[in-house]
Scaffold this motif. Structure first.
Motif, PDB file in Angstrom:
ATOM      1  N   ASP A 427      61.993  42.883  64.679  1.00 46.88           N
ATOM      2  CA  ASP A 427      61.850  43.124  65.947  1.00 46.88           C
ATOM      3  C   ASP A 427      61.324  41.609  66.623  1.00 46.88           C
ATOM      4  OD1 ASP A 427      62.588  45.623  65.743  1.00 46.88           O
ATOM      5  OD2 ASP A 427      60.599  46.525  66.588  1.00 46.88           O
ATOM      6  N   SER A 428      60.433  40.826  65.873  1.00 50.65           N
ATOM      7  CA  SER A 428      60.020  39.900  66.491  1.00 50.65           C
ATOM      8  C   SER A 428      60.754  38.570  65.838  1.00 50.65           C
ATOM      9  CB  SER A 428      58.390  39.796  66.128  1.00 50.65           C
ATOM     10  OG  SER A 428      58.274  39.829  64.797  1.00 50.65           O
ATOM     11  N   ARG A 429      61.617  38.915  65.166  1.00 49.76           N
ATOM     12  CA  ARG A 429      62.427  37.833  64.508  1.00 49.76           C
ATOM     13  C   ARG A 429      64.039  38.024  64.986  1.00 49.76           C
ATOM     14  NH1 ARG A 429      58.622  39.416  61.382  1.00 49.76           N
ATOM     15  NH2 ARG A 429      57.136  37.671  60.375  1.00 49.76           N
ATOM     16  N   GLY A 430      64.143  38.366  66.242  1.00 54.73           N
ATOM     17  CA  GLY A 430      65.449  38.325  66.860  1.00 54.73           C
ATOM     18  C   GLY A 430      66.455  37.197  66.641  1.00 54.73           C
ATOM     19  N   SER A 431      65.890  35.947  66.668  1.00 56.05           N
ATOM     20  CA  SER A 431      66.790  34.876  66.390  1.00 56.05           C
ATOM     21  C   SER A 431      67.380  34.732  65.121  1.00 56.05           C
ATOM     22  CB  SER A 431      66.067  33.637  66.922  1.00 56.05           C
ATOM     23  OG  SER A 431      65.107  33.063  65.727  1.00 56.05           O
ATOM     24  N   ASP A 432      66.778  35.257  64.207  1.00 53.83           N
ATOM     25  CA  ASP A 432      67.372  35.373  62.801  1.00 53.83           C
ATOM     26  C   ASP A 432      68.265  36.511  62.452  1.00 53.83           C
ATOM     27  OD1 ASP A 432      66.126  32.793  61.996  1.00 53.83           O
ATOM     28  OD2 ASP A 432      64.342  33.954  61.636  1.00 53.83           O
ATOM     29  N   GLU A 433      69.470  36.355  61.830  1.00 55.76           N
ATOM     30  CA  GLU A 433      70.277  37.378  61.475  1.00 55.76           C
ATOM     31  C   GLU A 433      69.530  38.447  60.423  1.00 55.76           C
ATOM     32  OE1 GLU A 433      74.618  37.644  59.287  1.00 55.76           O
ATOM     33  OE2 GLU A 433      74.007  35.738  60.334  1.00 55.76           O
ATOM     34  N   HIS A 434      69.854  39.679  60.506  1.00 57.49           N
ATOM     35  CA  HIS A 434      69.521  40.447  59.419  1.00 57.49           C
ATOM     36  C   HIS A 434      70.088  41.800  59.305  1.00 57.49           C
ATOM     37  CE1 HIS A 434      67.828  42.950  63.043  1.00 57.49           C
ATOM     38  NE2 HIS A 434      67.905  43.894  61.890  1.00 57.49           N
ATOM     39  N   HIS A 435      70.207  41.962  57.766  1.00 56.10           N
ATOM     40  CA  HIS A 435      70.914  43.082  57.313  1.00 56.10           C
ATOM     41  C   HIS A 435      70.133  44.162  56.674  1.00 56.10           C
ATOM     42  CE1 HIS A 435      74.952  41.080  58.783  1.00 56.10           C
ATOM     43  NE2 HIS A 435      73.931  40.116  58.575  1.00 56.10           N
ATOM     44  N   ILE A 436      70.403  45.472  56.818  1.00 52.85           N
ATOM     45  CA  ILE A 436      69.919  46.549  56.135  1.00 52.85           C
ATOM     46  C   ILE A 436      70.841  47.312  55.357  1.00 52.85           C
ATOM     47  CG2 ILE A 436      68.225  48.482  56.263  1.00 52.85           C
ATOM     48  CD1 ILE A 436      67.431  47.787  59.099  1.00 52.85           C
ATOM     49  N   PHE A 437      70.145  47.374  53.925  1.00 55.35           N
ATOM     50  CA  PHE A 437      71.142  48.125  52.895  1.00 55.35           C
ATOM     51  C   PHE A 437      70.362  49.111  52.146  1.00 55.35           C
ATOM     52  CE2 PHE A 437      72.832  43.791  52.926  1.00 55.35           C
ATOM     53  CZ  PHE A 437      74.131  43.978  53.378  1.00 55.35           C
ATOM     54  N   THR A 438      70.812  50.322  52.283  1.00 58.58           N
ATOM     55  CA  THR A 438      70.138  51.500  51.779  1.00 58.58           C
ATOM     56  C   THR A 438      70.772  52.319  50.670  1.00 58.58           C
ATOM     57  OG1 THR A 438      69.087  53.528  52.473  1.00 58.58           O
ATOM     58  CG2 THR A 438      71.216  53.167  53.282  1.00 58.58           C
ATOM     59  N   THR A 448      76.423  47.423  48.575  1.00 60.33           N
ATOM     60  CA  THR A 448      75.443  46.557  48.830  1.00 60.33           C
ATOM     61  C   THR A 448      75.772  45.177  48.537  1.00 60.33           C
ATOM     62  OG1 THR A 448      73.575  48.019  48.985  1.00 60.33           O
ATOM     63  CG2 THR A 448      73.111  45.527  48.817  1.00 60.33           C
ATOM     64  N   ARG A 449      76.476  44.963  47.362  1.00 56.64           N
ATOM     65  CA  ARG A 449      77.016  43.785  47.016  1.00 56.64           C
ATOM     66  C   ARG A 449      78.042  43.147  47.896  1.00 56.64           C
ATOM     67  NH1 ARG A 449      76.956  44.792  40.480  1.00 56.64           N
ATOM     68  NH2 ARG A 449      74.778  44.437  39.842  1.00 56.64           N
ATOM     69  N   ASP A 450      78.924  44.108  48.280  1.00 60.09           N
ATOM     70  CA  ASP A 450      80.136  43.767  49.064  1.00 60.09           C
ATOM     71  C   ASP A 450      79.366  43.170  50.252  1.00 60.09           C
ATOM     72  OD1 ASP A 450      82.102  44.202  47.235  1.00 60.09           O
ATOM     73  OD2 ASP A 450      82.547  46.165  48.309  1.00 60.09           O
ATOM     74  N   GLY A 451      78.514  43.996  50.912  1.00 62.31           N
ATOM     75  CA  GLY A 451      77.737  43.492  52.184  1.00 62.31           C
ATOM     76  C   GLY A 451      77.148  42.170  51.941  1.00 62.31           C
ATOM     77  N   VAL A 452      76.610  41.841  50.964  1.00 65.00           N
ATOM     78  CA  VAL A 452      75.784  40.708  50.831  1.00 65.00           C
ATOM     79  C   VAL A 452      76.823  39.476  50.549  1.00 65.00           C
ATOM     80  CG1 VAL A 452      74.283  39.250  49.379  1.00 65.00           C
ATOM     81  CG2 VAL A 452      73.594  41.745  50.060  1.00 65.00           C
ATOM     82  N   LEU A 453      77.767  39.944  49.822  1.00 66.72           N
ATOM     83  CA  LEU A 453      78.990  38.842  49.624  1.00 66.72           C
ATOM     84  C   LEU A 453      79.517  38.339  50.916  1.00 66.72           C
ATOM     85  CD1 LEU A 453      80.575  40.192  46.359  1.00 66.72           C
ATOM     86  CD2 LEU A 453      79.431  37.810  46.518  1.00 66.72           C
ATOM     87  N   ARG A 454      79.679  39.109  51.823  1.00 68.68           N
ATOM     88  CA  ARG A 454      80.398  39.013  53.249  1.00 68.68           C
ATOM     89  C   ARG A 454      79.588  38.070  54.197  1.00 68.68           C
ATOM     90  NH1 ARG A 454      81.540  44.408  52.650  1.00 68.68           N
ATOM     91  NH2 ARG A 454      83.693  45.005  52.316  1.00 68.68           N
ATOM     92  N   LEU A 455      78.310  37.874  53.733  1.00 70.76           N
ATOM     93  CA  LEU A 455      77.221  37.038  54.388  1.00 70.76           C
ATOM     94  C   LEU A 455      77.579  35.527  54.168  1.00 70.76           C
ATOM     95  CD1 LEU A 455      74.034  39.101  53.955  1.00 70.76           C
ATOM     96  CD2 LEU A 455      75.779  39.129  55.839  1.00 70.76           C
ATOM     97  N   ASN A 456      78.606  35.307  53.133  1.00 74.03           N
ATOM     98  CA  ASN A 456      78.846  33.943  52.614  1.00 74.03           C
ATOM     99  C   ASN A 456      77.362  33.085  52.651  1.00 74.03           C
ATOM    100  OD1 ASN A 456      81.875  33.820  52.290  1.00 74.03           O
ATOM    101  ND2 ASN A 456      81.856  34.564  54.668  1.00 74.03           N
ATOM    102  N   LEU A 457      76.591  33.472  51.980  1.00 75.82           N
ATOM    103  CA  LEU A 457      75.370  32.638  51.688  1.00 75.82           C
ATOM    104  C   LEU A 457      75.648  31.714  50.682  1.00 75.82           C
ATOM    105  CD1 LEU A 457      72.872  35.816  51.177  1.00 75.82           C
ATOM    106  CD2 LEU A 457      73.499  34.536  53.274  1.00 75.82           C
ATOM    107  N   ASP A 458      74.694  30.539  51.033  1.00 76.08           N
ATOM    108  CA  ASP A 458      74.822  29.365  50.165  1.00 76.08           C
ATOM    109  C   ASP A 458      73.708  29.363  49.199  1.00 76.08           C
ATOM    110  OD1 ASP A 458      76.850  27.657  51.584  1.00 76.08           O
ATOM    111  OD2 ASP A 458      75.476  27.632  53.190  1.00 76.08           O
TER     112      ASP A 458
END
Length: 808
Positions: A427-438, A448-458
């Motif tokens: 809530d206090s980190r609104g400028s950063d992207e966040h994703h929740i996997f359950t 979850t792995r597909d979801g993380v891969l879609r983030l195209n992280l370095d």
């Protein structure tokens, strides 16, 4: 009747369906809620919030085995407990408007297609249910709430009387069995099985003890090797393990394996059992030896079929059959790297789905990945501990992460929310992207792995990998060109370097690099030793109160705490699982050197619960007695609110750091009030935080060289007030060096830029890499269903409470 006939003949494996059938106890029917009735029901609950309620949303595509079973369980529970258990079925036409609102908002933005979502009514509204999710555990919670609020027909007094009558009846059955002469194994097993099938805890305990009597008898081998007897023994194992009774639990599991020798799940459980409270240093070594032997046996077995044995699909059996590596970190005679590596190898052998490629391409390692030029690096920060902001992991890393330069890093938070508890951390980190996997249905690891891969992280940094089952499983495959784990839990993940590149640690808290690197399966990457490794905020507010709970503590005196009489206090409020047998000898040495000294220790609580763990405390008391500790001068202190904990540190003559696993946050808190923390570092990271803090402060007088020196330093400081006051002054003069250190942020940023250097090396001036093309969303997320819209007022949304509590 006073006789139980052929119970064992009916002791088929207790599938969830068999267990659920026992819920059909009344003729009442649960009435599902609709678009209209939900609002009226919520208004009613708002007016009478003292009543409990459990609500489940069933998704439209509830087709998996797990979802269907949960739906059946819920309806049966509603039949047993009308007025407590409620249902919203999103397949019904009269729930579409409500479900559409829920779909985008429930549990922090999770779509309800991920599986059934459970809500619990609290005083301020609907909130995601945070308790056990397996039917057995959830049913226990529901029944407790049902009795507590007198909702059951006849009231709670009648229900309690029924429980007492059932227990008394079972006692009579046992006496009758013994009165007829020495019972044989079959008679005892029949009666024990009957009692174990009861929900009453007292009856189950009597039945388990009766079953254990039969385990000691070996005159009926046919019975002993039967699957029915194996199932009885396994039930006793579960009961013992739930109360952390390792010796009796292990003994029952060995009996269960006699009748089910090919049950791979039981073999995995036996191999990965770790005792929280070993009886001695010798038993500690035996526990680890058994672990290594058991894991070696499993690794030498042929192909494993765990899912078939447990009648489960997907990776549900992983959480049932494999115990975590969390408690390995308190067995300092173990080889951490070897133990965790074996755990990974066994996990992937028993559950090959863990290594099944995801739907999207796996990124290459940094050396083979496309260059990244002229743009910020996308940094994923993953943890299973973002559910509570005060949790030690986000508390430890949070200050640094909040201050990482956003002109260099595009920070993406990833929360592995195992139980769909939701969070307000972001809530206090609104400028950063966040994703929740359950973890809510089959395919959670792939999803979850597909979801993380879609983030195209370095770069992907896991803050911890033993706190979350989902996170640990997901990390077994590379999901970014650069991957690393850090010291949220100070032990190697055991995962091979094809998936996980680095372990990020602090040089000040490690042995020499050539020694420390042998502790990890990952490549060790060290933050510099000359500066703090994290940006910490003070735990004391400017007004002198606790910064955690806002309460003052300076006014508290020793009279506010219950403790044995004695002029000097030696305090250790570390979690009791850090009280190793080796630490017992150190406490005895303190008592021997100070005949009037009082030692105050954290109460031995149940794992994850308040209250005393009677079994573990008995083991610990006997250990202390054997070590030579004067128990008349030992006090056990229950877990304290933060301000009282700070007061206790300030009132102590000496604070004792536990051994082998020592303090981190607790040490900083104690030092802030000027407490004298005596510490003895061992070889692994978890024992060396306090010594590292003293090195940064330039105050190393309280760092011991061995067990005898530990007791000598502690008692010298306590017995000499002048020396103690001088040391307290030096600590208070230098403790500021641990807090608000911008150099720690810079050290992290520099290290994190160094790890992906192959991605950025060779970029020409002005060269800008294109952003990676976004991966398509899952097919089910692209489906647009046309539904009649409703104009939900803000009042409606407010009444639905939990559906908007995240502010989404």
């Amino acid at each position: 009747p006073g006789r139980v006939d052929s119970v064992c003949a009916h002791m088929a494996p207790r599938t969830p369906l068999v267990m659920l059938a026992g819920l059909l106890l009344t003729a009442a029917n649960m009435i599902p809620l609709t678009d209209e009735s939900m609002l009226e029901f919520t208004r009613h609950m708002t007016e009478s919030s003292s009543k409990p309620a459990f609500l489940m949303y069933v998704p439209e595509d509830c087709e998996t085995e797990a979802c269907k079973m949960m739906n059946m369980f819920w309806k049966m529970a509603g039949t047993e407990m009308p007025g407590l258990v409620w249902l919203i079925d999103c397949k019904e036409t009269n729930t579409q408007e409500l479900c559409e609102v829920a779909r985008g908002q429930i549990a922090g933005g999770l779509t309800i297609e991920h599986g059934p979502q459970i809500m619990h009514w609290e005083e301020e509204g609907w909130k995601p249910y945070r308790g056990p999710r397996k039917p057995e555990g959830l049913l226990e919670v529901m029944r407790a709430a049902y009795l507590a609020y007198g909702l059951a027909q006849g009231g709670s007094e009648q229900a309690e009387a029924g429980v007492e009558a059932e227990t008394a009846s079972f006692v009579k059955l046992i006496k009758q069995l013994d009165a007829d002469g020495p019972p044989d194994v079959r008679e005892m097993a029949e009666l024990a099985a009957y009692g174990m099938a009861k929900e009453n805890a007292a009856t189950k305990e009597l039945a388990a003890t009766l079953a254990e009597r039969s385990f000691a008898m070996h005159d009926d081998l046919e019975m002993r090797r039967s699957s029915a007897y194996s199932q009885l023994a396994f039930g006793v194992f579960v009961l013992r393990w739930e109360v952390e009774d390792y010796p009796r639990g292990r003994a029952a599991l060995l009996v269960a394996l006699e009748g089910s020798p090919h049950n791979v799940c039981m073999r995995l459980q036996l191999a990965t059992l770790i005792n929280r409270f070993p009886d001695s240093e010798e038993e500690s070594d035996l526990v680890i030896a058994r672990y290594n032997d058991g894991m070696d046996e499993v690794l030498q077995m042929g192909e494993l079929d765990v899912a078939n044995v447990t009648n489960t699909s997907g990776l549900h059996a992983y959480n049932l059959c494999l115990f975590s590596t969390f408690y390995h970190s308190f067995y300092y005679n173990a080889d951490f790297r070897e133990c965790t590596s074996k755990h990974f190898r066994v996990a992937t052998k028993a559950f090959p789905l863990l290594l099944k490629p995801p739907s999207l391409p796996i990124p290459p390692a940094a050396a083979d990945a496309p260059r990244v030029c002229g743009r910020r690096l996308r940094l994923g920060i993953a943890s299973g501990c973002f559910g509570v902001a005060s949790h030690p992991v986000p508390s430890d890393f949070g200050g640094m992460l909040d201050r990482l330069p956003r002109d260099v890093w595009e920070v993406v938070y990833i929360f592995f929310d195992d139980l769909a508890e939701g969070t307000r951390y972001f809530d206090s980190r609104g400028s950063d992207e966040h994703h929740i996997f359950t973890r809510l249905e089959d395919g959670w690891v792939k999803r979850t792995r597909d979801g993380v891969l879609r983030l195209n992280l370095d770069v992907l940094l896991y803050l911890d990998l033993t706190m979350s089952e989902l996170g640990h499983q997901v990390a077994m495959m590379r999901l970014a060109p650069v991957t690393a784990v850090s010291h949220g839990h100070p032990v190697s993940s055991g995962i091979h370097r094809d998936a996980l590149d680095y372990y990020v640690s602090w040089a000040a808290a490690e042995l020499a690099p050539e020694q420390a690197e042998t502790h990890y399966t990952e490549q060790l990457a060290l933050l510099p030793a000359h500066t703090m490794h994290q940006y910490y905020e003070s735990r004391i507010a400017p007004n002198g109160a606790s910064a955690v709970d806002g309460q003052p503590f300076r006014q508290l005196t020793r009279a506010d705490f219950s403790a044995p009489a004695g002029p000097r206090w030696y305090v250790c409020m570390q979690k009791p699982f850090k009280f190793t047998p080796a630490f017992d000898r150190m406490l005895a040495a303190v008592h021997a050197r100070d005949p009037e000294g009082v030692i105050l220790l954290h109460e031995i609580q149940h794992k994850g619960k308040h209250g005393v763990s009677v079994h573990n405390k008995e083991i610990y008391i006997n250990r202390l007695r054997r070590a030579g500790v004067d128990l008349s001068r030992v006090g056990f202190v229950q877990q304290q609110p933060h301000h009282r904990l700070m007061a206790l540190y300030s009132l102590a003559d000496v604070v004792l750091d536990s051994y082998h696993a020592g303090g981190c946050t607790t040490t900083r808190e104690a030092l802030e009030v000027g407490a004298l923390v005596v510490t003895l570092p061992a070889k692994y990271l978890g024992s060396r935080w306090s010594a590292a803090y003293y090195t940064i402060m330039g105050v190393t007088d309280l760092v011991a060289s061995d067990v005898d020196n530990y007791a000598e330093i502690a008692t010298h400081m306590a017995l000499d007030p002048q020396v103690r006051d001088e040391m307290r002054g030096r600590i208070l003069d230098n403790v500021h060096k641990l807090f608000k250190q911008d150099a720690a942020v810079q050290a992290w940023s520099t290290l994190l830029q160094r790890l992906p250097a192959p991605l950025t090396d060779g970029c020409a001036e002005g060269e800008v890499s294109p952003l990676p093309a976004p991966h398509p969303a899952p097919e089910e997320d692209q489906k647009k269903k046309k539904k009649k819209k409703r104009n939900w007022t803000q009042r409606d949304r407010t009444l639905l409470g939990g559906l908007t509590w995240q502010g989404n």
